[in-house]
Design an enzyme around this catalytic site. Structure first.
Site, PDB file in Angstrom:
ATOM      1  N   HIS A 223      -6.269  -7.179  -0.639  1.00  0.00           N
ATOM      2  CA  HIS A 223      -6.382  -5.733  -0.879  1.00  0.00           C
ATOM      3  C   HIS A 223      -5.655  -5.347  -2.166  1.00  0.00           C
ATOM      4  O   HIS A 223      -4.599  -5.911  -2.477  1.00  0.00           O
ATOM      5  CB  HIS A 223      -5.772  -4.952   0.283  1.00  0.00           C
ATOM      6  CG  HIS A 223      -6.414  -5.234   1.608  1.00  0.00           C
ATOM      7  ND1 HIS A 223      -5.902  -6.155   2.493  1.00  0.00           N
ATOM      8  CD2 HIS A 223      -7.526  -4.722   2.168  1.00  0.00           C
ATOM      9  CE1 HIS A 223      -6.686  -6.203   3.573  1.00  0.00           C
ATOM     10  NE2 HIS A 223      -7.678  -5.354   3.397  1.00  0.00           N
TER      11      HIS A 223
ATOM     12  N   ASP B 209      -2.753 -10.673  -2.504  1.00  0.00           N
ATOM     13  CA  ASP B 209      -3.320 -10.149  -1.256  1.00  0.00           C
ATOM     14  C   ASP B 209      -4.779  -9.736  -1.518  1.00  0.00           C
ATOM     15  O   ASP B 209      -5.128  -9.366  -2.640  1.00  0.00           O
ATOM     16  CB  ASP B 209      -2.506  -8.926  -0.829  1.00  0.00           C
ATOM     17  CG  ASP B 209      -2.853  -8.418   0.562  1.00  0.00           C
ATOM     18  OD1 ASP B 209      -2.112  -8.727   1.509  1.00  0.00           O
ATOM     19  OD2 ASP B 209      -3.866  -7.695   0.697  1.00  0.00           O
TER      20      ASP B 209
ATOM     21  N   HIS C 290       0.815  -1.228   0.000  1.00  0.00           N
ATOM     22  CA  HIS C 290       0.000   0.000   0.000  1.00  0.00           C
ATOM     23  C   HIS C 290       0.847   1.276   0.000  1.00  0.00           C
ATOM     24  O   HIS C 290       0.302   2.370  -0.177  1.00  0.00           O
ATOM     25  CB  HIS C 290      -0.942   0.034   1.206  1.00  0.00           C
ATOM     26  CG  HIS C 290      -1.999  -1.026   1.187  1.00  0.00           C
ATOM     27  ND1 HIS C 290      -2.861  -1.200   0.122  1.00  0.00           N
ATOM     28  CD2 HIS C 290      -2.333  -1.977   2.099  1.00  0.00           C
ATOM     29  CE1 HIS C 290      -3.682  -2.220   0.389  1.00  0.00           C
ATOM     30  NE2 HIS C 290      -3.378  -2.705   1.569  1.00  0.00           N
TER      31      HIS C 290
ATOM     32  N   ASP D 217      -4.502 -12.774   3.169  1.00  0.00           N
ATOM     33  CA  ASP D 217      -5.732 -12.333   3.832  1.00  0.00           C
ATOM     34  C   ASP D 217      -6.992 -12.580   3.001  1.00  0.00           C
ATOM     35  O   ASP D 217      -8.091 -12.217   3.420  1.00  0.00           O
ATOM     36  CB  ASP D 217      -5.630 -10.859   4.263  1.00  0.00           C
ATOM     37  CG  ASP D 217      -4.987  -9.975   3.223  1.00  0.00           C
ATOM     38  OD1 ASP D 217      -4.740 -10.456   2.093  1.00  0.00           O
ATOM     39  OD2 ASP D 217      -4.721  -8.800   3.529  1.00  0.00           O
TER      40      ASP D 217
HETATM   41 ZN    ZN Z   1      -4.105  -7.160   2.588  1.00  0.00          ZN
END
Ligand code: ZN
Length: 309
Positions: free
Chosen positions: A165, A163, A126, A244
């Site tokens: 995200h 991931d 991120h 995740d």
């Molecule tokens: Zn994540």
């Protein structure tokens, strides 16, 4: 023929408080499972070194580093964004995390090992060119990919991110770099909602609905990632390995299982075998159920290590 396991005990000094899901327990759980199953014995272990300022500056603004250094508290925690906190040891850990990814790249490129897994925290995907966010300070996988591209014979790389995200930071950094293919599967709509609509030939965004079956995710990998990889022919492949999207992860709502991570690791190794001389560096991102995380990493590493035997 070998797989490297790169980590550092000081990555656990980064502590954002007892309630924070991105906690030191994550790395402890991974190590415990690798030791109890004996898999650790099959891996070549290296301690992560610090990253250099020059390596960071390839993908982050100097001002970004300076801002973080100025923010670093002498005690307690301060927030870089609403869910990303710095404690006194955070930048020490972040430097080791990025440095571990660089070392993995060097070990794989020199041929000392065939592939590598980097078990570090804080995570990185991120972190944008000039912003820390989403538990991330330095974009570890981006630092590693940029390092690889400085080496002779490495003209194109791919970063594959499973991931849950979206890897907004990696996209922010490489959006105008045709030599870096970025493929991401992610729950959508969901955090962080940046760059999900970007239209660039080197950015393959694969949004997935919450609660969907693993088959939808596998379909995205086969139908979107694989043709892009065939076309890009990367000299080296990096994995942003967040776990995740696992069914038992408390953070998100996709339904992957360990066998899905084994499957995607096999697909990635096949592509790496064809285009990249097998060169794969995998860097830990998310995964917030420590037990599920540890078993997913075990599965991922079993496939990485088995490819060498
Ligand atoms: Zn994540």
């Amino acid at each position: 023929m070998t797989t490297a396991f790169i980590s550092h005990q000081d990555c656990s000094l980064h502590n954002m408080g007892p309630e924070h899901p991105e906690s030191p327990i994550r790395l402890h759980a991974i190590r415990r499972v690798l030791e109890r199953t004996g898999l650790i014995e099959q891996l070549i272990q290296f301690e992560a070194p610090h990253v250099t300022s020059e390596q960071i500056t390839r993908v982050h603004a100097e001002l970004h580093q300076k801002r973080l250094e100025m923010k670093l508290p002498e005690e307690g925690v301060v927030y870089a964004d609403e869910d990303t906190a710095l404690c006194p040891d955070s930048l020490h850990a972040a430097s080791l995390a990025a440095g571990g990814a660089v070392l993995a790249t060097e070990k794989v490129l020199s041929g000392e090992v065939d592939n590598a897994f980097v078990a570090v925290r804080p995570p990185g995907h991120h972190a944008e060119y000039k912003a820390a966010m989403g538990f991330c300070f330095y974009n570890n996988v981006a630092v590693a990919a940029a390092h690889a591209l400085e080496q002779e014979g490495i003209e194109r790389v791919a970063i594959l991110d499973f991931d849950v995200h979206h890897c907004n930071g990696t996209v922010d950094i490489f959006q105008n770099r045709p030599d870096v293919l970025v493929c991401s599967t992610f729950q959508h709509p969901y955090y962080p909602e940046r760059y999900t609509e970007i239209d660039r030939p080197n950015i393959i965004n694969c949004p997935l609905k919450a609660h969907g079956p693993a088959s939808e995710w596998r379909k995205a990998v086969i139908e979107r990632w694989m043709p892009a990889l065939e076309q890009h022919k990367p000299d080296m492949i990096f994995i942003s390995a967040g776990f995740d999207a696992h069914r038992e992860d408390p953070m998100a709502d996709l339904n992957l299982e360990e066998e899905d991570y084994a499957w995607v690791t096999e697909r990635i190794l096949e592509v790496a075998g064809r285009f990249s001389k097998g060169r794969v560096v995998s860097v830990l991102e998310g995964g917030y159920n420590p037990v599920a995380l540890a078993f997913c990493v075990l599965t991922h590493l079993e496939v990485l290590a088995a490819s060498n035997s």
